[in-house]
Enzyme design. Structure first.
Site, short mmCIF file in Angstrom:
data_model
loop_
_atom_site.label_atom_id
_atom_site.label_comp_id
_atom_site.label_asym_id
_atom_site.label_seq_id
_atom_site.Cartn_x
_atom_site.Cartn_y
_atom_site.Cartn_z
N ASP A 143 10.04 9.63 -20.41
CA ASP A 143 9.39 8.60 -21.20
C ASP A 143 10.54 8.07 -22.31
O ASP A 143 10.98 8.66 -22.93
CB ASP A 143 8.28 9.28 -22.06
CG ASP A 143 7.37 8.18 -22.81
OD1 ASP A 143 7.85 7.11 -22.81
OD2 ASP A 143 6.33 8.58 -23.07
N ARG A 145 10.09 5.47 -24.00
CA ARG A 145 9.55 4.67 -25.05
C ARG A 145 9.98 5.12 -26.56
O ARG A 145 10.29 6.53 -26.74
CB ARG A 145 8.07 4.48 -25.38
CG ARG A 145 7.48 3.62 -23.92
CD ARG A 145 6.12 3.81 -23.97
NE ARG A 145 5.67 4.98 -23.79
CZ ARG A 145 4.43 5.33 -23.49
NH1 ARG A 145 3.28 4.73 -24.16
NH2 ARG A 145 3.81 6.77 -23.37
N1 LIG Z 1 7.18 5.01 -15.45
C1 LIG Z 1 5.87 4.94 -15.33
N2 LIG Z 1 5.30 4.27 -16.33
C2 LIG Z 1 4.00 4.21 -15.98
C3 LIG Z 1 3.38 4.80 -14.77
N3 LIG Z 1 1.72 4.43 -14.89
C4 LIG Z 1 1.82 3.69 -16.15
N4 LIG Z 1 2.88 3.62 -16.73
C5 LIG Z 1 3.07 3.16 -17.91
O1 LIG Z 1 2.71 3.89 -18.97
C6 LIG Z 1 2.15 3.19 -20.34
C7 LIG Z 1 1.02 3.67 -20.81
O2 LIG Z 1 1.51 5.10 -21.27
P1 LIG Z 1 0.39 6.18 -21.19
O3 LIG Z 1 1.37 7.44 -20.96
O4 LIG Z 1 -0.70 5.90 -19.77
O5 LIG Z 1 -0.37 6.11 -22.38
P2 LIG Z 1 0.18 6.21 -23.87
O6 LIG Z 1 0.39 4.78 -24.11
O7 LIG Z 1 1.20 6.96 -24.06
O8 LIG Z 1 -0.98 6.76 -24.66
P3 LIG Z 1 -2.24 6.40 -25.37
O9 LIG Z 1 -2.11 5.93 -26.54
O10 LIG Z 1 -3.28 7.66 -25.24
O11 LIG Z 1 -2.79 5.38 -24.21
C8 LIG Z 1 2.53 1.78 -19.87
O12 LIG Z 1 3.77 1.20 -20.33
C9 LIG Z 1 2.57 1.68 -18.35
O13 LIG Z 1 3.11 0.82 -17.57
C10 LIG Z 1 3.97 5.36 -14.02
O14 LIG Z 1 3.59 5.76 -12.84
N5 LIG Z 1 5.37 5.45 -14.32
#
Ligand SMILES: Nc1nc2c(ncn2[C@@H]2O[C@H](COP(=O)(O)OP(=O)(O)OP(=O)(O)O)[C@@H](O)[C@H]2O)c(=O)[nH]1
Ligand SMILES: [Zn+2]
EC number: 3.5.4.25
Length: 212
Positions: A143, A145
Site C-alpha cells: 500500500d 498511500r
Molecule cells: N494496488 C491495487 N489497488 C487496488 C486494487 N483494488 C482496488 N484498489 C485501490 O484501493 C483503493 C481503495 O482502498 P481499499 O483498501 O479498498 O479501502 P480503504 O480506502 O483503504 O479503506 P476504507 O476506508 O475502509 O474504504 C483505491 O485507490 C483503489 O483504486 C488492487 O487490486 N490493487
C-alpha cells in the site's frame, strides 16, 4: 510525509444527485517523496491533488468525514472487483442524510501505485495472486498511500475532530498522528459480491481492515 505546501486552488458550487455540496480543489507539494517501487526512483518533487466535497455546517459538531482513495474502475465503471463504488455511495448517502459532512477524494489511484500499475496487478490477480502479492510482484509496496493530505485539508477547513467513515485502521491512526481527533469510526462495510470476496478477504486477513 511532510508537505512543502498545501494550497486551495478552487471553491465552487456543486449540485449532485445526493444534494448540494461545495467542491474544493487542493494541491499538496512534497519535496523528496519516498519511493514506492524498488525499480522506479521517485521524482524530486511530487504534486498530489485532492477534492473536498463539503455539505452544510461542518463546524458546530465533529462532522462525518470520508477519505476516499481514487478508483477509476470502481468509482466510474462500477467495477465489482472491489467495493469502492458502493463505499462512495454509502458515504454520500450518510453525509446527505445528516445534511453536513466532508468527502475527501484523493488521487491515490490503486492504493497509490497508479492506474496502469493497478491494471497490471489485475492481470496478476487473474493468474491467482491476491492484491498484496500482485503489488509486491510488480516491485511496489502493498500500500503506497499516506493520508497526510486529507489531514492537512481538514485543518485548513478548520476541522480538528471528525467522525470517520472507514474500515481501515490506518486512516484513523494517520489522522490521529496528524492531530485530528477521530471521535467515532463509522463502518464503511457494504454487501460483498462473489467477484470481490477474495479482495475483501485480503483486506480483512492481511491488511487488518475491520470487515466481516
Ligand atoms: N494496488 C491495487 N489497488 C487496488 C486494487 N483494488 C482496488 N484498489 C485501490 O484501493 C483503493 C481503495 O482502498 P481499499 O483498501 O479498498 O479501502 P480503504 O480506502 O483503504 O479503506 P476504507 O476506508 O475502509 O474504504 C483505491 O485507490 C483503489 O483504486 C488492487 O487490486 N490493487
Ligand atoms: Zn475499487
Amino acid at each position: 510525509m511532510p508537505f512543502a505546501s498545501v494550497t486551495k486552488i478552487a471553491d465552487a458550487e456543486f449540485p449532485t444527485r445526493w444534494g448540494q455540496f461545495r467542491i474544493l480543489g487542493f494541491e499538496g507539494v512534497i519535496e523528496n517523496p519516498a519511493a514506492c517501487n524498488d525499480n522506479i526512483p521517485p521524482p524530486a518533487v511530487r504534486v498530489e491533488g485532492a477534492v473536498a466535497l463539503v455539505m452544510g455546517d461542518i463546524h458546530s459538531a465533529p462532522p462525518l468525514v470520508r477519505i476516499h482513495s481514487q478508483c477509476l474502475t470502481g468509482d466510474v465503471f462500477h467495477s465489482l472487483r472491489c467495493d469502492c463504488r458502493q463505499q462512495l455511495e454509502l458515504a454520500m448517502a450518510l453525509i446527505t442524510d445528516e445534511g453536513n459532512g466532508i468527502l475527501l477524494y484523493e488521487q491515490q489511484e490503486g492504493r497509490g501505485i497508479g492506474l496502469m500499475a493497478k491494471l497490471r496487478a489485475y492481470e496478476l490477480q487473474d493468474k491467482g495472486l491476491d492484491t498484496i502479492e500482485a503489488n509486491l510482484e510488480l516491485g511496489y509496496e502493498a500500500d503506497c498511500r499516506h493520508f497526510e493530505l486529507p489531514a492537512q485539508i481538514l485543518k485548513q477547513l478548520g476541522v480538528n475532530e471528525v467522525r470517520l467513515i472507514t474500515n481501515n485502521p490506518e486512516k484513523v491512526e494517520a489522522l490521529e498522528v496528524a492531530g485530528i481527533k477521530v471521535v467515532e469510526r463509522i463502518s464503511a462495510e457494504v454487501p460483498s459480491e462473489p467477484t470481490n470476496e477474495r479482495y475483501l478477504q485480503t483486506k480483512r486477513e492481511k491488511m487488518g481492515h475491520l470487515v466481516n
